[in-house]
Write a protein that holds these residues in place. Structure first.
Motif, short mmCIF file in Angstrom:
data_model
loop_
_atom_site.label_atom_id
_atom_site.label_comp_id
_atom_site.label_asym_id
_atom_site.label_seq_id
_atom_site.Cartn_x
_atom_site.Cartn_y
_atom_site.Cartn_z
N VAL A 214 53.48 -4.44 -24.67
CA VAL A 214 52.12 -3.61 -24.30
C VAL A 214 51.56 -3.09 -25.75
O VAL A 214 50.40 -3.23 -25.47
CB VAL A 214 53.93 -1.82 -24.93
CG1 VAL A 214 54.41 -2.18 -23.89
CG2 VAL A 214 54.33 -1.77 -26.03
N ALA A 218 47.31 -2.91 -24.34
CA ALA A 218 47.01 -1.52 -25.46
C ALA A 218 46.04 -2.39 -25.84
O ALA A 218 44.58 -1.37 -26.27
CB ALA A 218 47.60 -1.35 -26.52
N ARG A 231 41.59 6.18 -31.21
CA ARG A 231 42.30 6.69 -32.57
C ARG A 231 43.92 6.71 -32.90
O ARG A 231 44.17 6.39 -33.17
CB ARG A 231 41.75 8.20 -33.31
CG ARG A 231 39.91 7.68 -34.17
CD ARG A 231 39.88 9.04 -34.99
NE ARG A 231 41.09 9.39 -35.93
CZ ARG A 231 41.78 10.51 -35.89
NH1 ARG A 231 41.26 11.53 -34.76
NH2 ARG A 231 42.60 11.35 -36.47
N LYS A 232 44.03 7.75 -30.99
CA LYS A 232 45.30 7.81 -30.87
C LYS A 232 46.13 5.75 -30.61
O LYS A 232 47.97 5.93 -30.61
CB LYS A 232 45.44 8.56 -29.13
CG LYS A 232 44.55 10.05 -30.12
CD LYS A 232 45.99 10.79 -29.31
CE LYS A 232 45.73 12.64 -29.52
NZ LYS A 232 46.44 13.26 -30.05
N GLU A 235 46.95 4.71 -33.93
CA GLU A 235 48.41 5.35 -33.94
C GLU A 235 49.50 4.48 -33.16
O GLU A 235 50.37 4.01 -33.58
CB GLU A 235 48.06 6.92 -33.34
CG GLU A 235 49.24 7.98 -34.86
CD GLU A 235 48.54 9.16 -33.79
OE1 GLU A 235 47.86 9.71 -34.47
OE2 GLU A 235 49.36 9.38 -33.84
N TYR A 236 49.19 4.48 -31.85
CA TYR A 236 50.16 3.61 -31.08
C TYR A 236 50.21 2.27 -31.55
O TYR A 236 51.50 2.22 -31.81
CB TYR A 236 49.84 3.79 -29.57
CG TYR A 236 50.77 3.05 -29.09
CD1 TYR A 236 51.51 4.11 -27.81
CD2 TYR A 236 50.54 1.83 -28.57
CE1 TYR A 236 52.65 3.29 -27.05
CE2 TYR A 236 51.29 0.87 -27.72
CZ TYR A 236 52.58 1.78 -26.63
OH TYR A 236 53.23 1.50 -26.25
N ASP A 238 50.37 0.99 -34.27
CA ASP A 238 50.24 1.44 -35.96
C ASP A 238 52.38 1.05 -35.56
O ASP A 238 52.51 0.55 -36.19
CB ASP A 238 49.76 2.26 -36.63
CG ASP A 238 50.28 2.21 -38.36
OD1 ASP A 238 50.81 1.31 -38.53
OD2 ASP A 238 51.11 3.34 -38.11
N SER A 239 52.07 2.22 -34.73
CA SER A 239 53.85 2.73 -34.28
C SER A 239 54.54 1.47 -34.02
O SER A 239 55.92 1.08 -34.90
CB SER A 239 53.72 3.60 -33.52
OG SER A 239 53.06 5.24 -34.61
N VAL A 240 53.91 0.21 -33.11
CA VAL A 240 54.69 -0.25 -32.61
C VAL A 240 54.58 -1.42 -33.47
O VAL A 240 55.88 -1.75 -34.02
CB VAL A 240 53.68 -1.14 -31.78
CG1 VAL A 240 53.84 -2.60 -31.19
CG2 VAL A 240 53.41 -0.30 -30.17
N VAL B 160 51.86 9.97 -32.54
CA VAL B 160 52.73 8.32 -32.14
C VAL B 160 53.24 8.07 -33.50
O VAL B 160 52.55 7.97 -33.86
CB VAL B 160 52.24 7.41 -30.81
CG1 VAL B 160 53.51 6.46 -31.02
CG2 VAL B 160 51.49 7.66 -29.84
N PRO B 162 55.96 5.35 -35.25
CA PRO B 162 57.13 4.47 -35.68
C PRO B 162 58.54 4.80 -34.79
O PRO B 162 59.21 4.13 -34.05
CB PRO B 162 57.46 3.61 -36.76
CG PRO B 162 55.89 4.31 -37.12
CD PRO B 162 55.44 5.19 -36.81
N PRO B 227 50.92 2.04 -22.94
CA PRO B 227 50.34 3.15 -23.20
C PRO B 227 49.48 3.87 -22.23
O PRO B 227 49.33 4.35 -22.08
CB PRO B 227 48.80 1.87 -23.74
CG PRO B 227 48.70 1.04 -23.64
CD PRO B 227 50.91 0.50 -23.57
#
Lengths: 448, 599
Positions: A214, A218, A231-232, A235-236, A238-240, B160, B162, B227
Motif C-alpha cells: 500500500v 500511495a 497532506r492526507k 498522514e497515511y 506516516d502512519s504506515v 489517519v 498509526p 489508500p
C-alpha cells in the motif's frame, strides 16, 4: 465486549518481547523500601505520565495550606498524604492561550500544547501545536515498541457544538500528534493490553508485506492529488511507517529472553482483565495499572490518560455522597451541597493518582523505584468549572525524574506563571533537547 | 401579522434600490444593535456586529446574518428595553441583509472538496458488504468525532494515525478470516472483480499489478487497507451540454460513490457501477432512477442510522444518556434499544415511503413493540418486534414524543427544559442559542426533591437576571411545553409533587399548551424546519460544513421541498442534483494548511 483475539492465542508468546536492557545490566537487586535514599540509576530511562481530569476542581478545597516543604494537604489532596515526599504541588500555573475561546474545548485541547486552538467545526482544524507528550514521543519514542500510549475512558464525543462553533472532538484529546491531527486514544483495557503485550497473531510478516504494497500505491497516487489532499496521504504514509517501525520493534524484542517477574505480572494482568467489569472505577484502575506495567516492561516511556472528555456528565454516584453528573456538579453556583460533591469527585480522582504513585513506588529499578525515574503530571485545564476559569490550574507532579525533580514541596509561583514552562522542564528531563515550548523559553523555576 | 408581511416583503423580492452595507445598513445597525453587540467591545451573546465594515465581510457569515434577519423580522431584536426601531428601519435591515446574502445568479461555487476518508462506520458497512461477513469492523477501530455540519463523515475530522492503520489491519484480518471468498474466487478474474468493487471504479492492469501473483486472500487484505480504498479519490470528466458553468463535474464513478455513501454509507453495488459504466448517471432522469432504486434497497436504512441519528441526536441515547438506574429501573437495555429503533424506523419510513418530512414533527402513529408501548401507556401492542402502530393520541407520533429524544435531552435524575428547549431551537429550527455566560448555574440534579419551587418556577426566577433573560426567554418556554414527559419520556401530570404547568411558546410566538401545542407551533414554522433539515442533509452529503456559496443550493432545495408538501424524495433529489454534490471547483484552490507539514 468484543474480543478481537482468542485468549489462548494472545497468551502464547506473551512477555517474549519484554526486554529490559538496563535491568540486565544491574548488578544486584534492590531492597524494597530502602531505595528512597539511594542514587537513581542513570542507565534507567525517565518516563512521563499525564493524568488529565476534565471539568476542573472545587477551587476552595484544592490548594494546600503552607508553602515549600511545610505544607498540609487540602481535602482534595489528602489521598496524597502518604506520598507527600514524592509529589510537587504547583500553584498559579496557566496556559495563556486557553483564555477566551469557549469554556472547555480551548482549555482541554490546549492543555498539553500550550496554544490556542482554532475555532472551527472542522475546516482548518488546528490545535496550534504538537502536545508535549507527542513532542517527546517524536524525540525518544523510537526507543520503545510504542512511541507513546494514549488512553481514555470515553469514546470521542461526536458532533459539533453549535453554541460556540467548535467540533466537540477538541474536548476529547489532550494529545496531538501534529497541529492538525489528534492522537487517537484507546478506551478498552483489553485492546490496550493486547496492543502492548501481544506478540503473535497481530503484526508480523504478512502485515509488513501488506504495508509494502500500500505504500507503493500511495506513492503513485501522490502525483494525482492537490496539496491539501497530499497532506492526507502523507498522514497515511506516516502512519504506515509508524506501524512498520512497530513491527521492527516486535521482531527485535521477540529475539530477547523474557524477564520472568515481568512476564508473570503480565500474565496475571491478562487473567485479571478477564474478570474486570465495565464499571468506570474498574476500568480506570485497569488502565492505570496497565500504564505502570507498560513502563515497567519498557513497552513505552510516555503515556497520557484522560479520566473523561471535556464537559463529560459522567455520573460519579459510585463515590460516597455524590449523586449527579460531573459537569452538572461543576456548575455548583457556590451551593454548599454541590461544592461538597465537587470536592469528593476530585478527591476520588486524586485517590487514583495516589494509587498509581504507590504502584510505581513498588517497582524496583536498581536502587530506586520506577517512581523515582518518572514524572507523573496530574491536572485539569480548568480550575473552577463553574467559572470555566483557566487560571491557577490544579497541577501536581509526582516522581523524581532520576534526581532532576525535587518533590515534597508546595511551590507557589507568581500569579499567571506559564504551564508551558512546566512542560518544557518535563521535556528536558526526558532528554528532549527543546529550546522552548509554547510560550515558554525557560523551564519553570525551582523544579529541582 | 406584521412579521409575516415583512417576511414576504423582504425575503420574497429583492429591494428595488441597491442597499449599501456601509452607507445604508451600518448606520442603522450602529444605532439599534451596536450598543449591545459591538460598541466598546460589548459582545452580548458572543456577538460583535461592529467588526463587519463591508458587505463582503458580512457575506462571509451568512448564518449569522440569516439569524439576525430572523430576530429583527420577528421583533425579538432589539429587545423591548433596547433602542426603538421603526417600521422603515426594520424593513431596511431585513430587506437589506437579505439582499446582501442573495448571491445573485452567477455560477454556483461547488465549494471545497477535501479528500474524504471512509469513516469508521462506512468502513464497517463497506467491508461487511464486500466480504459478506458479519464482523463488527467498526468496533476494532478507534472512535472518531464529528465535524462540518455535525456528522462523523466530515472529511476534515477524519484522521489517519498509526493506531488507526494497525487497527484496520487487525479488522481486515478478522473479516477476511471469517469470510467465504469462494464466490469471488469463482469469478473469471477474482482480483480484478474485487478491485473494481473495492476501488469503486473501472480497473486497468496497472492498478492490479501490485496485487497479482499472490494468494487471493492476501490481495484482498492489501486492497482493503490501500489508500485507493480508504480515501474517496475522485476523477472528473469534461463538462458537457447542460452542465453547470464554472465548475467541473466529477466523473461517473465518483458520482456513483457519492450516491452510495450518501444513501447507503457503503460502496456502490454492481448495479450502480454498471449504471455508471453506461453513463446512466449523466442525466437527471438516470440519477432519479438510481436514487429510487437505492432508497428502496434495505441498505438505505443507513440514512436513518447515520444521518438522522446524528442530526436528531438520538445516537446519544446509546453513547452518553445514563438515566439513574435506581430511579428508573424500567429503563432497561431492551427499552433503550426499542427507543432507538422507534426513532430510526420512523425516519426510515419517511424516506422509504416518500412521506413528508414534516411527519418528523407530527405523525399519526409510531413504531412500537410491547416494551415501548407499555412505557408509553399504549395498550394492545405485543411482541418484541417493532411495527407501525396508528396512534390517535397526538402526544406521541413525531420526534417530540419519542423516548429516544426525550431521554437524550434529560439528565440522569431530572428533565432539563433548557436542554430540551435548546434542542428544539438548534435541531429543529436551526437557531442554536448562544452559549451561557461562564458563571451560569444549573438546576439541582434531582427534580423529585421538594423545596417548594417547581423547576419552572426556579427557572423563571433565574430569568429575572437580565444577562440570562434574553436567551432563556427563547429557550425555556419550549422546554416547559415538554415537561409533561419525564426524564425517560413517560407521561406525567406532576413533578416534585406539583402539577405541571406546560404552557410554552416559541420565540416571538403566542403561548400554547404542552407537546401538542408545540407540535402545531413548529408546523406553523415548517419553513425553518425544512431549511434546517436541508442544511444538515446537504452537509452530510458533502462531508463538510456549509459555506456561503451553498446558500443558493439550500434555498432552491427548501423551496422545492415546501412546494411539494415536504416529500422526502424532493430533498434527496435536490441534494443529488445540487452543484456541490455533482461538481468540484474548476481549479484545486488548495487551502493553506494551518500548521507545518505533518510528520
Amino acid at each position: 465486549m468484543n474480543r478481537p483475539i482468542p485468549r489462548r492465542a494472545a497468551l502464547r508468546g506473551l512477555g517474549a518481547l519484554v526486554g529490559l536492557p538496563w535491568l540486565e545490566a544491574m548488578a544486584a537487586p534492590a531492597v524494597r523500601g530502602v531505595a528512597r535514599a539511594a542514587r537513581p540509576n542513570v542507565d534507567v530511562p525517565v518516563r512521563l505520565l499525564v493524568l488529565f481530569v476534565p471539568n476542573g476542581v472545587n477551587p476552595t478545597t484544592w490548594t494546600p495550606a503552607g508553602e515549600g516543604r511545610d505544607w498540609t494537604p487540602s481535602r482534595a489532596l489528602e489521598p496524597l498524604a502518604p506520598h507527600r515526599d514524592d509529589v510537587t504541588i504547583l500553584t498559579n500555573l496557566w496556559n495563556r492561550g486557553s483564555r477566551g475561546g469557549d469554556g472547555h474545548y480551548v482549555k482541554v485541547a490546549g492543555f498539553l500544547t500550550g496554544t490556542t486552538i482554532a475555532q472551527t467545526t472542522g475546516r482548518h482544524l488546528d490545535a496550534g501545536g504538537v502536545s508535549m507528550d507527542q513532542v517527546a514521543a517524536r524525540a525518544i519514542g523510537d526507543r520503545t515498541p510504542l512511541p507513546s500510549l494514549e488512553l481514555s475512558t470515553e469514546p470521542v464525543t461526536g458532533g459539533i457544538d453549535r453554541n460556540v462553533n467548535y467540533t466537540r472532538l477538541y474536548g476529547s484529546y489532550v494529545s496531538w500528534r501534529t497541529r492538525t491531527t489528534p492522537a487517537p486514544r484507546e478506551i478498552d483495557p483489553r485492546r490496550a493490553f493486547d496492543r502492548l503485550f501481544r506478540t503473535d497473531g497481530g503484526l508480523g510478516a504478512r502485515e509488513r508485506s501488506v504495508l509494502d504494497l500500500v505504500r507503493e500505491e500511495a506513492r503513485s497516487l501522490a502525483g494525482r492529488l492537490g496539496a491539501d489532499d497530499r497532506r492526507k496521504l502523507d498522514e497515511y504514509l506516516d502512519s504506515v511507517r509508524g506501524v512498520e517501525r512497530r513491527i521492527e520493534h516486535l521482531d527485535a524484542h521477540r529475539a530477547r529472553p523474557p524477564a520472568a517477574d515481568v512476564r508473570r505480572d503480565v500474565d496475571a494482568f491478562d487473567e485479571r482483565l478477564a474478570t474486570t467489569g465495565d464499571a468506570f472505577p474498574d476500568r480506570v484502575r485497569a488502565m492505570l495499572d496497565l500504564i505502570v506495567l507498560a513502563f515497567r516492561a519498557d513497552r513505552t516511556r510516555i503515556a497520557t490518560f484522560m479520566f473523561g472528555n471535556a464537559v463529560t456528565n459522567r455520573s460519579y454516584a459510585f463515590v460516597d455522597g455524590v449523586s449527579g453528573g460531573h459537569h452538572e456538579i461543576s456548575h455548583h453556583q457556590n451551593a454548599p451541597e454541590a461544592l461538597e460533591q465537587y470536592t469528593r469527585i476530585a478527591r476520588w480522582q486524586v485517590e487514583q493518582f495516589a494509587h498509581v504513585i504507590a504502584r510505581m513506588k513498588a517497582v524496583d529499578e536498581g536502587e530506586c523505584s520506577l517512581l523515582d525515574h518518572s514524572m507523573a503530571l496530574f491536572g485539569s485545564a480548568l480550575r473552577d468549572g463553574n467559572r470555566h476559569d483557566p487560571k491557577n490550574l490544579p497541577v501536581v507532579v509526582a516522581g523524581r525524574a532520576a534526581g532532576r525533580l525535587r518533590p515534597g514541596r508546595h511551590v507557589v509561583h507568581p500569579e499567571n506563571s506559564k504551564l508551558c514552562a512546566l512542560h518544557l522542564g518535563l521535556l528536558r528531563r526526558l532528554g528532549v533537547e527543546a529550546e522552548s515550548f509554547g510560550d515558554a523559553d525557560e523551564e519553570l523555576a525551582g523544579l529541582g | 401579522m406584521l412579521a409575516a408581511l415583512l417576511a414576504s416583503l423582504a425575503l420574497a423580492a429583492p429591494p428595488d434600490v441597491p442597499v449599501s452595507f456601509g452607507d445604508d445598513l451600518r448606520p442603522v445597525l450602529a444605532r439599534a444593535c451596536f450598543p449591545c453587540h459591538g460598541d466598546d467591545g460589548r459582545r452580548k451573546g458572543g456577538l460583535d456586529l461592529a467588526r463587519f465594515a463591508t458587505g463582503d465581510e458580512a457575506r462571509r457569515e451568512p448564518r449569522l446574518f440569516r439569524e439576525a434577519i430572523r430576530r429583527v423580522r420577528d421583533e425579538e431584536m432589539p429587545p423591548a428595553r433596547g433602542p426603538a426601531l421603526g417600521f422603515a428601519e426594520r424593513a431596511l435591515i431585513v430587506r437589506g441583509l437579505a439582499a446582501l446574502l442573495d448571491p445573485g445568479d452567477g455560477p454556483i461555487d461547488p465549494g471545497p472538496t477535501p479528500l474524504r476518508r471512509l469513516s469508521r462506520d462506512e468502513l464497517g458497512r463497506t467491508i461487511r458488504d464486500l466480504l459478506a461477513v458479519d464482523v463488527d469492523v467498526a468496533a476494532h477501530l478507534p472512535s472518531e468525532g464529528g465535524g462540518g455540519e455535525g456528522f462523523d463523515n466530515a472529511a476534515d475530522t477524519l484522521f489517519v494515525s498509526p493506531l488507526f492503520v494497525e487497527r484496520l489491519l487487525g479488522a481486515v484480518d478478522a473479516a477476511v478470516a471469517a469470510a467465504d471468498l469462494s464466490p469471488w474466487e469463482s469469478r473469471d478474474d477474482p482480483v480484478a472483480a474485487f478491485a473494481r468493487r473495492a476501488f469503486r471504479r473501472p480497473i486497468d492492469e496497472a492498478d492490479l499489478a501490485p496485487y497479482r501473483g499472490r494468494p487471493f486472500a492476501d490481495a484482498v487484505r492489501a486492497m482493503l487497507v490501500a489508500p485507493t480504498f480508504l480515501f474517496r479519490i475522485e476523477g472528473t470528466r469534461a463538462p458537457a451540454d447542460g452542465d453547470a458553468p464554472g465548475a467541473v463535474p466529477v466523473d461517473d464513478h465518483a458520482l456513483a460513490a457519492r450516491l452510495s455513501y450518501l444513501l447507503w454509507s457503503t460502496a456502490p453495488d454492481e448495479t450502480l457501477l454498471a449504471r455508471a459504466d453506461a453513463g446512466g448517471l449523466r442525466t437527471a432522469e438516470g440519477r432519479a432512477a438510481a436514487v429510487a432504486r437505492m432508497v428502496a434497497d434495505p441498505r438505505s436504512v443507513a440514512l436513518a442510522e447515520r444521518f438522522a441519528a446524528q442530526w436528531l441526536g438520538f445516537d446519544r441515547l446509546v453513547t452518553t444518556s445514563a438515566p439513574d438506574r435506581r430511579r428508573f429501573p424500567t429503563f432497561t437495555p431492551a427499552l433503550r434499544d426499542a427507543m432507538a429503533a422507534e426513532a430510526t424506523l420512523s425516519f426510515d419510513r419517511i424516506v422509504r415511503e416518500d412521506r413528508p418530512v414534516f411527519e418528523l414533527l407530527d405523525a399519526d402513529g409510531t413504531f412500537l413493540n410491547a416494551t415501548l408501548a407499555a412505557h408509553y401507556g399504549i395498550d394492545g401492542v405485543e411482541g418484541d418486534a417493532l411495527r407501525w402502530v396508528a396512534v390517535d393520541d397526538r402526544r406521541r407520533g413525531g420526534v417530540l414524543g419519542m423516548g429516544a429524544v426525550l431521554t437524550a435531552t434529560s439528565f440522569p435524575l431530572r428533565t432539563s427544559p433548557v436542554v430540551r428547549g435548546a434542542w428544539v431551537l438548534e435541531t429543529l429550527l436551526g437557531t442554536p442559542p448562544p452559549p451561557p455566560p461562564p458563571d451560569a448555574g444549573t438546576l439541582p440534579a434531582d427534580d423529585v426533591r421538594d423545596d417548594g419551587l417547581s423547576p419552572k418556577a426556579r427557572l423563571e426566577a433565574h430569568r429575572k437576571r437580565e444577562e440570562c433573560a434574553s436567551c432563556h426567554r427563547r429557550i425555556d418556554p419550549i422546554g416547559f411545553a415538554l415537561e409533561p414527559f419525564d426524564p425517560i419520556g413517560r407521561w406525567r401530570d406532576a413533578a416534585a409533587g406539583q402539577p405541571i404547568d406546560a404552557t410554552g411558546a416559541l420565540p416571538g410566538g403566542p403561548p400554547f399548551e404542552g407537546p401538542v401545542g408545540l407540535k402545531e407551533a413548529l408546523l406553523a414554522r415548517r419553513e425553518a424546519f425544512a431549511r434546517t433539515f436541508v442544511e444538515r442533509l446537504l452537509g452530510y452529503a458533502l462531508g463538510r460544513g456549509l459555506e456561503a456559496g451553498d446558500e443558493r443550493s439550500v434555498r432552491a432545495i427548501v423551496d422545492a421541498l415546501l412546494d411539494d408538501d415536504g416529500r422526502s424524495s424532493v430533498a434527496l433529489l435536490g441534494v443529488v442534483e445540487s452543484v456541490p454534490f455533482r461538481y468540484r471547483r474548476a481549479e484545486a484552490a488548495d487551502d493553506a494548511p494551518p500548521g507545518g507539514e505533518p510528520r
